[in-house]
Write an enzyme that holds these catalytic residues in place. Structure first.
Site, PDB file in Angstrom:
ATOM      1  N   THR A 137      15.878  -6.805  -2.304  1.00 34.65           N
ATOM      2  CA  THR A 137      14.605  -7.599  -1.812  1.00 34.65           C
ATOM      3  C   THR A 137      13.689  -6.861  -0.966  1.00 34.65           C
ATOM      4  O   THR A 137      14.416  -6.182  -0.086  1.00 34.65           O
ATOM      5  CB  THR A 137      14.814  -9.130  -1.391  1.00 34.65           C
ATOM      6  OG1 THR A 137      15.664  -9.808  -2.330  1.00 34.65           O
ATOM      7  CG2 THR A 137      13.580  -9.588  -0.789  1.00 34.65           C
TER       8      THR A 137
ATOM      9  N   PHE B 179      10.823  -6.516   1.829  1.00 33.03           N
ATOM     10  CA  PHE B 179      10.076  -7.379   2.934  1.00 33.03           C
ATOM     11  C   PHE B 179       9.080  -6.520   3.545  1.00 33.03           C
ATOM     12  O   PHE B 179       8.954  -5.300   3.631  1.00 33.03           O
ATOM     13  CB  PHE B 179      11.243  -7.851   4.002  1.00 33.03           C
ATOM     14  CG  PHE B 179      12.648  -8.261   3.609  1.00 33.03           C
ATOM     15  CD1 PHE B 179      12.520  -9.589   3.622  1.00 33.03           C
ATOM     16  CD2 PHE B 179      13.471  -7.760   2.673  1.00 33.03           C
ATOM     17  CE1 PHE B 179      13.480 -10.581   3.070  1.00 33.03           C
ATOM     18  CE2 PHE B 179      14.543  -8.382   2.569  1.00 33.03           C
ATOM     19  CZ  PHE B 179      14.648  -9.602   2.568  1.00 33.03           C
TER      20      PHE B 179
END
Ligand SMILES: O=C(O)C(=O)C[C@]1(C(=O)O)C=C[C@@H](O)C=C1
Length: 365
Positions: free
Chosen positions: A265, A267
């Site tokens: 992921t 960010f």
């Protein structure tokens, strides 16, 4: 003394002496950082002083990785320096970092990976709350998820940039490992329900269909919330990461159950100021074009002409009828670069609106 004991005693003496030198050097570095803070404050009397300098931190960490002589791995060495810089920055000014909570989420892990552990991390219940906390000045920076390699973009984050004045100041990527977790009491019981966040269920779909087919799946607001429920309700499990497992004292029934081993992921770090060039940067813009044939071509052609690499382009529905398309674009380079300035000026001529979301160092850690 045996040979082993003699040799160990010698080596431990060496380690003690090296530790002393490391401590003296870290202290000298910290004193330098304190002096840097004085210089920054003297240069900006009565104004907001930006103690955190993402471009400088990226340069320091890059240099450490490049010059690391081993035997420690580059990532390990960078992680140690990440913490030293984090402590030095805290001496200058303790940073308040808002993140998409609750505590124990992957976003908190990302915040600590990016800023180190010497920050005050503040959990907030929603992405827009993180934006508001930073906009109001209650937090210095915020951390929000923006895309996952398995599941794609986090649209809520992208859409926030349409109305928010905040800038993107950095990015950090985190390998996401999910585990099937239970409380020690549930370990030998039949599991009749699994809690998780909708994104995590999506990232573990195949594993669940193969290994836990037919068990009720209940979507909750975060992995940490899933872990909390599994800790409280016997006969239930959670899909969550290491931080949540540790926080709620859960045990792993199955380890690393994400369908794709490279599940990552990305960010974003959001803040109130623009970041100077670090030498290896990325920029993000939002562009709306007129609804006419060739609009996308007109938007992308200047990037090709000026030799700028796009790293992402996403289309989002317009928030108002006047915007036919809204494109969210990431590309390599900094707005201070000559070529990037030319591209943005060309794009601006064709666009209904061009919003610069920020230029920031490409994630180092
Ligand atoms: O160079 C600076 O501006 C510093 O404040 C020093 C320092 C560091 O410890 O190296 C600390 C905080 C900043 O975010 C960047 C670097």
């Amino acid at each position: 003394m045996t040979d082993e004991k003699t040799r160990l005693a010698e080596l431990r003496d060496q380690i003690d002496s090296i530790d002393q030198q490391i401590m003296d050097l870290i202290s000298a570095r910290a004193a330098c950082a304190q002096e840097v803070a004085n210089v920054k404050m003297a240069a900006n009397p009565g104004q907001d002083v930006f103690f955190y300098r993402p471009e400088r931190e990226a340069q320091v960490l890059r240099r450490i990785k490049e010059q690391n002589p081993g035997p420690l791995a580059d990532e390990e060495m960078a992680r140690l320096f990440r913490e030293i810089m984090s402590a030095c920055l805290a001496l200058e000014k303790p940073m308040h970092i808002a993140f998409l909570g609750p505590i124990g989420t992957f976003t908190q892990a990302a915040a600590l990976k990016h800023f180190g552990h010497s920050v005050v991390s503040v959990p907030l219940p929603a992405i827009d709350a993180v934006f508001r906390e930073v906009e109001s000045g209650a937090a210095h920076y915020g951390v929000v998820p923006v895309e996952n390699s398995t599941e794609g973009m986090i649209n809520h984050t992208l859409d926030m940039f349409m109305s928010s004045p905040l800038k993107i100041c950095g990015e950090v990527q985190l390998r996401i490992h999910h585990h099937l977790l239970v409380s020690p009491e549930s370990k030998d019981q039949e599991i009749t329900r699994i809690y998780s966040h909708q994104q995590s269920f999506a990232q573990c779909r195949q594993w669940l269909d193969t290994h836990r087919y037919g068990i009720e799946r209940v979507t909750v607001s975060s992995n940490a919330e899933a872990a909390r429920r599994a800790a409280e309700e016997p006969g239930t499990a959670a899909i969550a990461g290491d931080m949540a497992a540790e926080l709620y004292g859960l045990e792993k029934l199955a380890n690393c159950i994400e369908d794709r081993p490279d599940n990552t992921t990305r960010f974003l770090i959001i803040g109130r100021e623009e970041v100077s060039a670090s030498g290896h940067d990325k920029s993000s813009i939002l562009v709306s074009m007129r609804n006419k044939p060739g609009a996308l071509y007109q938007l992308l052609e200047p990037f090709h002409r000026h030799g700028i690499s796009l790293t992402r382009i996403e289309t989002r529905p317009s928030p108002s009828g006047t915007w036919a398309y809204v494109f969210y674009i990431d590309f390599e380079g900094h707005v201070e670069d000559e070529q990037v300035r030319k591209v943005l000026s060309d794009v601006d001529e064709e666009a209904v609106e061009l919003k610069k979301l920020g230029s920031y160092p490409i994630g180092v850690l």
